[in-house]
Enzyme design. Structure first.
Site, PDB file in Angstrom:
ATOM      1  N   ASN A 221       0.810  -1.219   0.000  1.00 36.76           N
ATOM      2  CA  ASN A 221       0.000   0.000   0.000  1.00 36.76           C
ATOM      3  C   ASN A 221       0.842   1.267   0.000  1.00 36.76           C
ATOM      4  O   ASN A 221       0.341   2.352  -0.308  1.00 36.76           O
ATOM      5  CB  ASN A 221      -0.958   0.007   1.200  1.00 36.76           C
ATOM      6  CG  ASN A 221      -0.248   0.176   2.527  1.00 36.76           C
ATOM      7  OD1 ASN A 221       0.782  -0.442   2.772  1.00 36.76           O
ATOM      8  ND2 ASN A 221      -0.802   0.994   3.400  1.00 36.76           N
ATOM      9  N   HIS A 222       2.127   1.170   0.301  1.00 40.26           N
ATOM     10  CA  HIS A 222       2.981   2.363   0.292  1.00 40.26           C
ATOM     11  C   HIS A 222       3.681   2.578  -1.047  1.00 40.26           C
ATOM     12  O   HIS A 222       4.339   3.599  -1.229  1.00 40.26           O
ATOM     13  CB  HIS A 222       4.021   2.293   1.417  1.00 40.26           C
ATOM     14  CG  HIS A 222       3.490   2.730   2.742  1.00 40.26           C
ATOM     15  ND1 HIS A 222       3.859   3.897   3.361  1.00 40.26           N
ATOM     16  CD2 HIS A 222       2.582   2.158   3.567  1.00 40.26           C
ATOM     17  CE1 HIS A 222       3.223   4.026   4.503  1.00 40.26           C
ATOM     18  NE2 HIS A 222       2.439   2.974   4.656  1.00 40.26           N
ATOM     19  N   HIS A 273      -0.198  -8.227   0.022  1.00 40.74           N
ATOM     20  CA  HIS A 273       0.163  -7.268   1.067  1.00 40.74           C
ATOM     21  C   HIS A 273      -0.929  -7.106   2.118  1.00 40.74           C
ATOM     22  O   HIS A 273      -0.662  -7.167   3.320  1.00 40.74           O
ATOM     23  CB  HIS A 273       0.471  -5.895   0.470  1.00 40.74           C
ATOM     24  CG  HIS A 273       0.812  -4.872   1.517  1.00 40.74           C
ATOM     25  ND1 HIS A 273       2.047  -4.816   2.124  1.00 40.74           N
ATOM     26  CD2 HIS A 273       0.062  -3.902   2.105  1.00 40.74           C
ATOM     27  CE1 HIS A 273       2.056  -3.850   3.024  1.00 40.74           C
ATOM     28  NE2 HIS A 273       0.858  -3.270   3.022  1.00 40.74           N
ATOM     29  N   ASP A 542       5.707  20.353  -8.331  1.00 38.46           N
ATOM     30  CA  ASP A 542       6.885  19.669  -8.874  1.00 38.46           C
ATOM     31  C   ASP A 542       7.566  18.783  -7.830  1.00 38.46           C
ATOM     32  O   ASP A 542       8.655  18.253  -8.069  1.00 38.46           O
ATOM     33  CB  ASP A 542       7.895  20.679  -9.435  1.00 38.46           C
ATOM     34  CG  ASP A 542       8.440  21.627  -8.363  1.00 38.46           C
ATOM     35  OD1 ASP A 542       8.003  21.522  -7.180  1.00 38.46           O
ATOM     36  OD2 ASP A 542       9.295  22.471  -8.689  1.00 38.46           O
TER      37      ASP A 542
END
Length: 611
Positions: A221-222, A273, A542
């Site tokens: 999930n990361h 996961h 950015d």
């Protein structure tokens, strides 16, 4: 949290009797004394274990609550941004686009125009990579050296090419090596990774490029652009790589998008996961174009012929549930509102999905466990968490699994922090407990005004006293943390001789020195920090970790759209940037952004005589 023993008086009386009998029957006295000591010791260990579990519950509850809050904030501000003026939307197009071409990432990852600093003393890489280079990487990372941006861009490009060839569902067998090692969440801990590789006699990460059939990585999930911005990964890239950080961030995004989702071992063990849901279907999952998902938290959309956005919710649910779900003891499947994504799935759901695919076992991660692993759902769902000391040194063990042909998990536990593991058990528990309570008191201080109001609502006579039930209800309703408040009471607040709560004592350690207005301002900043950080990251298009004049102008256009009274000319905007730019480098970092808010809120509090 350190309950007082109700049997202490009885134990003392019994010990006195033993002393009186000492001269009469020495052997019987020794036996009874031994049993008494054993009983004391077992009670002491049990109370220590309660403290340890309670401490871990504080850490985990606050972590999940923060995840949920941040997800809501991100979604809220994204909804606002969707209605921004065209100029700002143009700046956001590349940032929010979920479907990027292979050529797009290849262009971003092109290292031809990135130079290596002449003073660079880090590791060098050449492809195809070999074991010698892997060893060089290990040594360099141990010494805290940073891989050159040029090398990293090439590595990311090669990794993306590799993973694009692999299907969503991977298959492995134990028959070749005799076992497979399953590693859970590491959360970037190099010490834990090296500990695992040392114990299983292989090298760092082995870079699946070097051992493509031996090192398999599932997406977690990361591996997600929103999570990268939220939890510091993007900020770390900015610190290490400066002006090329955005290109490197895009390079990582390109790899994360194409990481496989599931591994199946011997057609018997499912590894992912997060977990499952009542709609999980591996055949469907294997057909999902996973590269579309820069973030699992927001479904990608495409414009139909009528100009409307279309979302495939079933496809998105399959992805979201796979990466964000957690098991629960109760039957059924329900939204995981605690985390803000995925589901809670019960033992009936596990059995149905595993039986449907003829699997024996699900191995997943996604949750920190005190012992590094946990087994639930009649032994068919195993959680393994490989980041030791995740919340605090000594807070939890890490673990990994060796899985052989019998498919019976062998758990190996460890702690990568030797100094902590050498402390006595009582000292370890006390150290971690202090850290957890410190974090909890910070949360209480951030909500001091609301807590005070909740307490006073039960105390119209202003006695400073409320009942235990009233105190726990106030803590629950204001902090929205499902914690064992009655157990924690002794560590957080004082009681009078009648058992009433002295609620003012909640803030003895949390309140800051200074005047009331300053306390109110600081409390506001603590409470609103998540909102301010989310605004800052969304304006920072950015991903540089700094706000330029152009980005700040876009933010002002946002405010002007939603508040007609706000309008700034170019000159006024420049003056605003100059005021916020404390170190006068032409850009605004987050600390300067936060300080500007503090100054404005401080002025407001002083002007209005805040109390």
């Amino acid at each position: 949290m350190g309950c007082a023993s109700s049997n202490t008086a009885h134990d003392k009386e019994e010990l006195k009797k033993l002393n009186d009998l000492a001269e009469i029957n020495s052997s019987e006295t020794q036996l009874r004394a031994t049993l008494l000591i054993q009983r004391w010791f077992r009670r002491w260990r049990a109370e220590l274990e309660i403290r340890r579990r309670c401490t871990w519950t504080i850490f985990q509850t606050m972590e999940y609550a923060s995840e949920n809050e941040q997800l809501k904030l991100y979604n809220f501000f994204n909804e606002i941004i969707s209605g921004l003026p065209d100029a700002f939307n143009a700046m956001q197009n590349e940032k929010n686009d979920q479907i990027e071409s292979v050529e797009h990432f290849s262009k971003l990852s092109n290292p031809d125009y990135v130079m290596i600093d002449p003073d660079y003393n880090g590791p060098d890489l050449a492809f195809p990579i070999d074991e010698k280079q892997i060893k060089t990487l290990i040594d360099a990372f141990k010494d805290k050296k940073v891989l050159a941006a040029k090398h990293l861009l090439v590595l990311l490009a090669e990794a993306r090419k590799h993973y694009m060839k692999i299907e969503n569902v991977q298959y492995m067998v134990t028959s070749i090596a005799g076992k497979i090692t399953v590693v859970g969440d590491l959360h970037g801990s190099l010490d834990d990774l090296l500990m695992i590789f040392f114990k299983v006699s292989i090298l760092l990460f082995s870079l699946s490029l070097l051992y493509p059939n031996s090192v398999i990585i599932n997406r977690g999930n990361h591996e997600d652009v929103i999570m990268n911005k939220r939890y510091g990964f993007t900020t770390e890239l900015v610190k290490k790589y400066g002006v090329v950080a955005n290109r490197i961030s895009k390079g990582f995004e390109g790899v994360f998008r194409v990481l496989p989702l599931v591994t199946v071992v011997d057609n018997s063990v499912l590894i992912c996961h997060g977990g499952l849901s009542d709609i999980t279907d591996l055949q469907y999952i294997n057909e999902i174009p996973r590269h579309k998902y820069a973030s699992i938290l927001r479904p990608p959309s495409k414009r139909n012929d009528e100009g409307e956005d279309e979302i495939d919710l079933i496809e998105w649910r399959q992805m979201l549930d796979l990466l964000w779900s957690d098991p629960k003891a109760a039957l059924g499947c329900e939204p995981n509102t605690f985390r803000g994504g995925g589901t809670y799935f019960g033992p009936d759901i596990s059995a149905a999905v595993l039986d449907k695919h003829k699997f024996k076992l699900l191995i997943r991660s996604h949750e920190c466990k005190p012992d590094g692993y946990d087994v639930v759902h009649d032994g068919r769902v195993v959680t393994v968490f490989s980041a030791s000391n995740y919340y605090e040194a000594g807070s939890n063990l890490g673990a990994y699994i060796n899985l052989g042909p019998s498919h019976k998990p062998q758990f190996i536990q460890y702690s990568a922090t030797e100094n902590t593991s050498q402390l006595p058990l009582y000292s370890r528990v006390s150290k971690v407990e202090s850290s957890a309570l410190r974090d909890l008191r910070t949360k209480m201080f951030a909500n001091q005004g609301r807590l005070q109001a909740a307490f006073e609502n039960y105390d119209p006579e202003k006695t400073g006293l409320i009942t235990m039930a009233e105190w726990t209800e106030s803590m629950n309703s204001v902090l929205n943390l499902d914690l064992p408040w009655r157990t924690l009471r002794a560590k957080l607040v004082e009681q009078d001789e009648d058992g009433k709560i002295k609620y003012e004592s909640c803030f003895k350690d949390g309140a800051l020195e200074g005047n009331i207005a300053n306390k109110q301002v600081t409390e506001t900043i603590y409470r609103q920090r998540n909102i301010l950080e989310t605004i800052f990251r969304l304006l920072d298009t950015d991903n540089s970790g700094l706000l330029s004049r152009e980005e700040l102008r876009a933010g002002c256009e946002l405010l002007a759209k939603h508040n007609g009274s706000i309008s700034l000319s170019a000159e006024e905007l420049d003056n605003l940037v100059d005021t916020m730019d404390i170190n006068k480098d032409g850009e605004i970092n987050f600390n300067e952004f936060l300080e500007s808010f503090r100054m404005v809120d401080n002025k407001f509090a002083s002007t209005n005589g805040a109390v």
